[in-house]
Enzyme design. Structure first.
Site, PDB file in Angstrom:
ATOM      1  CB  ALA A 166       8.554 -10.786   7.861  1.00 44.44           C
TER       2      ALA A 166
ATOM      3  CB  THR B 168      18.463  -7.283   7.257  1.00 45.24           C
ATOM      4  OG1 THR B 168      18.144  -8.373   8.117  1.00 45.24           O
ATOM      5  CG2 THR B 168      18.896  -7.829   5.907  1.00 45.24           C
TER       6      THR B 168
ATOM      7  NE  ARG C 276      15.164  -0.306   9.126  1.00 43.27           N
ATOM      8  CZ  ARG C 276      15.043  -1.234  10.063  1.00 43.27           C
ATOM      9  NH1 ARG C 276      16.109  -1.642  10.725  1.00 43.27           N
ATOM     10  NH2 ARG C 276      13.884  -1.758  10.330  1.00 43.27           N
TER      11      ARG C 276
ATOM     12  CG  ASN D 272      -0.235   0.244   2.504  1.00 43.65           C
ATOM     13  OD1 ASN D 272       0.975   0.060   2.580  1.00 43.65           O
ATOM     14  ND2 ASN D 272      -0.966   0.620   3.540  1.00 43.65           N
TER      15      ASN D 272
ATOM     16  CE  LYS E 213       6.854  -7.108  12.076  1.00 36.40           C
ATOM     17  NZ  LYS E 213       6.669  -7.752  10.765  1.00 36.40           N
TER      18      LYS E 213
ATOM     19  CE1 TYR F 171       8.147  -3.825  12.945  1.00 40.17           C
ATOM     20  CE2 TYR F 171       9.860  -4.292  14.554  1.00 40.17           C
ATOM     21  CZ  TYR F 171       9.336  -4.435  13.286  1.00 40.17           C
ATOM     22  OH  TYR F 171      10.014  -5.188  12.360  1.00 40.17           O
TER      23      TYR F 171
HETATM   24  N1  UDP Z   1      21.605   4.570  15.832  1.00 45.68           N
HETATM   25  C1  UDP Z   1      22.626   5.522  15.945  1.00 45.68           C
HETATM   26  N2  UDP Z   1      22.669   6.523  15.017  1.00 45.68           N
HETATM   27  C2  UDP Z   1      21.791   6.625  13.994  1.00 45.68           C
HETATM   28  C3  UDP Z   1      20.772   5.651  13.873  1.00 45.68           C
HETATM   29  C4  UDP Z   1      20.705   4.637  14.820  1.00 45.68           C
HETATM   30  O1  UDP Z   1      23.445   5.463  16.870  1.00 45.68           O
HETATM   31  O2  UDP Z   1      21.920   7.570  13.203  1.00 45.68           O
HETATM   32  C5  UDP Z   1      21.567   3.469  16.812  1.00 45.68           C
HETATM   33  C6  UDP Z   1      20.207   3.267  17.486  1.00 45.68           C
HETATM   34  O3  UDP Z   1      20.096   4.075  18.658  1.00 45.68           O
HETATM   35  C7  UDP Z   1      20.260   1.794  17.830  1.00 45.68           C
HETATM   36  C8  UDP Z   1      21.069   1.176  16.668  1.00 45.68           C
HETATM   37  O4  UDP Z   1      21.795   2.271  16.105  1.00 45.68           O
HETATM   38  O5  UDP Z   1      20.954   1.558  19.037  1.00 45.68           O
HETATM   39  C9  UDP Z   1      20.211   0.514  15.598  1.00 45.68           C
HETATM   40  O6  UDP Z   1      19.191   1.397  15.240  1.00 45.68           O
HETATM   41  P1  UDP Z   1      18.190   1.130  14.031  1.00 45.68           P
HETATM   42  O7  UDP Z   1      17.257   2.309  13.978  1.00 45.68           O
HETATM   43  O8  UDP Z   1      18.941   0.810  12.806  1.00 45.68           O
HETATM   44  O9  UDP Z   1      17.349  -0.168  14.397  1.00 45.68           O
HETATM   45  P2  UDP Z   1      16.970  -0.972  15.739  1.00 45.68           P
HETATM   46  O10 UDP Z   1      17.943  -2.096  15.798  1.00 45.68           O
HETATM   47  O11 UDP Z   1      17.097  -0.061  16.937  1.00 45.68           O
HETATM   48  O12 UDP Z   1      15.568  -1.407  15.513  1.00 45.68           O
END
Ligand code: UDP
Length: 312
Positions: A116, A177, A188, A35, A151, A147
């Site tokens: 997933a 991933t 991310r 969507n 899940k 979230y």
């Molecule tokens: N993080 C960070 N800087 C960024 C983005 C994320 O330090 O610019 C950290 C975030 O606080 C977390 C980890 O990286 O501890 C992974 O974050 P992400 O949002 O990729 O996914 P999560 O595993 O938390 O769902």
């Protein structure tokens, strides 16, 4: 394996689109639905001339019937913290009503089904590395709950359709991933760091950077998922790379791969940010003969061209 008709929900997403590619390469007919809440049509643009691929613009929280299918892969959901915070209610709806609607399709057509799920089912884990038998440490009312609990509810619903209706279900718990098609703007860690490094902007580390994650390259993840979908296993299976990195180490790896001179800056740690995360993949190894092959450095190198295109 003979050619099947396969429904992939969330087909325009990062993982959904790679899954469609793999299934089409195997000779199957794929119906992709999305969507576009977070998916992007550009992720499917290369399939425009592919006669075995058809696209259905569909919000799966509304009941729908794609026609007879042999298999359903349910990948529809916002997945990054930025997206599911923005789309909190929709995330809860897609992980509850949406999951049930897709299970009804599998039940109706006697199709196989794979959902997933996520390492977020473990919350901020007290057991390390995370084994599938661990029930998790989730804050049911925290910012991530939209979230995590969606899940976890999905896992209960999927298991119930197996238990009560005999649907041939599978549950993959996906760990972090990365790879080409990871959205540029969903906040991310890998996409943020790669784009910041390539643009020469500061690398934003949240907290002191000692929190850990374990990063799986997308081709390894899809391989594990496809194997699980063809297995006899109905209980959750972790798929992820067990090599654990602190976020600071991850930032330095990105700087090294990109050759960037970006400085590292600190930002506040988001609430309920898990302090550590690493899959125990014993079950995937034993049941599926699967383990990841692509180290972080190689995966980042393979993703370079894609992230360079974020500069326009
Ligand atoms: N993080 C960070 N800087 C960024 C983005 C994320 O330090 O610019 C950290 C975030 O606080 C977390 C980890 O990286 O501890 C992974 O974050 P992400 O949002 O990729 O996914 P999560 O595993 O938390 O769902």
């Amino acid at each position: 394996m003979s050619s099947q008709t396969i429904l992939v929900t969330g087909a325009a997403g990062f993982l959904g689109s790679h899954l469609c590619d793999t299934l089409l390469n195997e000779g199957h007919k794929v119906i992709g639905s999305d969507n576009f809440a977070t998916g992007k049509s550009t992720n499917l643009a290369h399939l425009a001339g592919e006669s075995r691929f058809s696209f259905l613009e569909q919000d799966i929280t509304r009941a729908f019937d794609p026609g007879p299918v042999d298999y359903v892969f349910n990948f529809a959901s916002p997945a990054s913290p930025v997206d599911y915070h923005r789309l909190g209610i929709q995330t809860l709806e897609v992980g509850s009503i949406g999951t049930q609607n897709t299970l009804e399709i599998a039940k109706k057509y006697n199709a196989g089904y794979l959902h997933a799920s996520t390492s977020e089912c473990y919350g901020d884990p007290e057991v390390h590395p995370q084994v599938e038998s661990y029930w998790g440490n989730v804050n049911p009312v925290g910012p991530r709950s939209v979230y995590d609990e969606a899940k976890r509810f999905s896992e209960a619903m999927v298991t119930a359709y197996h238990r009560y209706h005999g649907v041939n279900t599978h549950l993959v718990r996906i760990f972090n991933t990365y790879g080409p098609r990871l959205a540029f703007n969903d906040g991310r860690v890998i996409s943020n760091f790669m784009i910041q490094a390539l643009r020469g902007e500061p690398i934003t580390i949240y907290g002191d950077g000692s929190q850990t994650r374990s990063f799986c390259y997308v081709s390894d993840l899809i391989d594990g998922i496809v194997r699980l979908s063809r297995s006899e296993e109905h209980l959750p299976v972790n798929i992820g790379n067990p090599i654990e990195w602190t976020i600071l180490e991850c930032a330095n790896e990105v700087l090294s791969v990109t050759g960037s001179k970006s400085e590292i800056v600190r930002k506040p740690l988001p609430q309920d940010d898990p302090t550590r995360r690493r899959p125990d993949i014993t079950r995937a190894k034993t049941l599926l003969g699967w383990e990841p092959k692509v180290p972080l450095r190689e995966g980042l190198e393979r993703s370079l061209t894609y992230f360079q295109s974020s500069n326009g």
